[in-house]
Design an enzyme around this catalytic site. Structure first.
Site, PDB file in Angstrom:
ATOM      1  N   ASP A 131      53.926  68.207   9.398  1.00 49.00           N
ATOM      2  CA  ASP A 131      55.070  70.063   8.997  1.00 49.00           C
ATOM      3  C   ASP A 131      55.695  70.076   9.883  1.00 49.00           C
ATOM      4  O   ASP A 131      56.043  69.385  10.380  1.00 49.00           O
ATOM      5  CB  ASP A 131      53.210  70.346   9.176  1.00 49.00           C
ATOM      6  CG  ASP A 131      53.116  70.637  10.440  1.00 49.00           C
ATOM      7  OD1 ASP A 131      53.420  71.419  11.361  1.00 49.00           O
ATOM      8  OD2 ASP A 131      51.912  69.817  11.127  1.00 49.00           O
ATOM      9  N   SER A 132      56.979  71.014   9.252  1.00 45.54           N
ATOM     10  CA  SER A 132      58.161  71.745  10.017  1.00 45.54           C
ATOM     11  C   SER A 132      58.839  70.060  10.466  1.00 45.54           C
ATOM     12  O   SER A 132      59.108  69.390   9.633  1.00 45.54           O
ATOM     13  CB  SER A 132      57.444  72.312  11.202  1.00 45.54           C
ATOM     14  OG  SER A 132      58.199  73.415  11.721  1.00 45.54           O
TER      15      SER A 132
END
Length: 320
Positions: free
Chosen positions: A165-166
Site C-alpha cells: 500500500d502507498s
C-alpha cells in the site's frame, strides 16, 4: 537552549528532523509482538533476513496447527511491502499486523511482510534494494530449500504474489519490473501483484488530478527529501509513466490489480497507471475504485463496509 530543540525539517504531520540530525517520527512507531492470533487462527513470527543490513520480516501462516510436516500442505505466498511514505511505519506495527492476519486467514495464504530500512537515515534507493534482496531470499525457498521452515515446508512458490500500500505499492511495482529485468532466483515467476493506493507522483497533473499548489509543493519536497540523488518528481521511481521511464510491458507477472480511493490526492495517478498498463502490457489488469474514501482508509477503518468490500476483491484476486 539545546540546539537539538530546533526543527530543521517538518514532513507533514509524521516526521521531524532536528538541527542536530535527530529524526523524530510522530507516527508509525508502535509495534506489537508476533504470535498466534485468537481471532483469525493465523500464526506469525519474526525472522532476520540480512544480518548486515538488519532487514527482517514478519511471516504469517494460516492454521499452522492444522498443517503437518510429514505431509505438508502447500500454500501460495504473498510478499507484502508496508506503506508510510518510505520514512515511517514498520512491518511490526499493529496496523499491519491486524490487516495481514485477516488477509492471511481469508486468502489462505502465507504472507512475508518485509521490514525495509527507512529514509532519511537510509535514503532511497535503499528501500528498493532491501526489498529486492528480501524477495530473492523468499525465492530461495523454492523446491523445499531455504533456511525458513514455514516457507521451505509449506510454500508453493509457483503461486507467488506481491502487494503493498502507498509507498509499499510503489515498491511492489518496481519489484515487478526488476524481476523481469534481473530474474528471481530459481527462475521463479510472479503470479500477480496488488497495488493499493500507490504512491506515484509527477510534475504535471494527470487525468482529473486537482491538487492545490501548497500540497503539490509539499509532495514535491517530500520526494526530494526521500531521494536526494533524484533530479525531481519525474524520476521513474516516483513517476512510472514519465517520459523515459522503463516501458511497463516489462512487468513480470500474469495479472495486476490497482486499487484507488476516490478522495486520495494520488487517485488519478493510480487510474492513469492502470490505463497505461492496460494499453502496453499483455497481462490481465483490474481496477478497484473505492468511492468516497481516502488514502489507505482500509487500514484505519478495517471493519468499514468499503474496507470489507476491498478485502473481498483482493482475496478473490489472490485466490483466482
Amino acid at each position: 537552549m539545546d540546539s537539538d530543540d530546533g526543527v530543521d525539517i517538518q514532513i507533514f504531520d509524521f516526521l521531524r528532523v532536528h538541527r542536530s540530525g535527530r529524526v523524530e517520527r510522530l507516527r508509525g512507531t508502535e509495534v506489537v509482538p508476533a504470535g498466534d492470533d485468537a481471532v483469525t487462527g493465523v500464526s506469525s513470527k519474526d525472522i532476520l533476513i540480512d544480518t548486515e543490513t538488519g532487514v527482517s520480516a514478519r511471516i504469517y501462516i494460516p492454521n499452522l496447527h492444522n498443517l503437518h510436516y510429514d505431509e505438508p500442505a502447500k500454500l501460495p505466498v504473498l510478499v507484502y511491502f508496508h506503506g508510510g511514505g518510505f520514512c515511517i511505519q514498520t512491518a511490526f506495527s499493529p496496523t499491519y499486523h491486524t490487516y495481514l492476519n485477516s488477509l492471511s486467514s481469508e486468502a489462505k495464504i502465507i504472507i512475508v511482510s518485509i521490514d525495509y530500512r527507512l529514509a532519511p537515515e537510509h535514503p532511497l534507493p535503499v528501500a528498493y534494494n532491501d526489498c529486492w534482496e528480501a524477495l530473492q531470499w523468499v525465492a530461495s525457498h523454492s523446491n523445499a530449500a531455504g533456511p525458513e521452515p514455514w516457507l521451505a515446508k509449506f510454500s508453493d512458490l509457483g503461486r507467488l504474489f506481491l502487494a503493498g500500500d502507498s509507498a509499499g505499492a510503489n515498491i511492489a511495482h518496481h519489484m515487478g519490473m526488476r524481476a523481469r529485468a534481473e530474474n528471481l532466483k530459481k527462475g521463479l515467476k510472479i503470479k500477480g501483484i496488488v497495488l493499493i493506493h500507490p504512491y506515484f507522483w509527477g510534475s504535471e497533473p494527470v487525468g482529473e488530478e486537482n491538487v492545490g499548489e501548497e500540497l503539490r509543493r509539499r509532495l514535491d519536497e517530500l520526494w526530494m527529501f526521500l531521494c536526494p540523488e533524484s533530479d525531481g518528481v519525474d524520476d521513474p521511481r516516483i513517476n512510472p509513466i514519465a517520459k523515459g521511464a522503463p516501458k511497463m510491458d516489462g512487468m513480470a507477472c500474469e495479472k495486476l490489480m490497482v486499487c484507488v480511493a476516490e478522495k486520495d490526492a494520488m487517485s488519478s495517478r493510480g487510474r492513469v497507471y492502470y490505463e497505461r498498463l492496460k494499453e502496453m502490457w499483455g497481462g490481465v489488469v483490474e481496477l478497484v475504485v473505492s468511492e468516497g474514501m481516502d488514502h489507505v482508509f482500509h487500514l484505519e477503518e478495517p471493519s468499514s463496509g468499503k474496507a470489507v468490500e476491498m478485502m473481498t476483491k483482493v482475496v478473490a484476486f489472490l485466490c483466482s
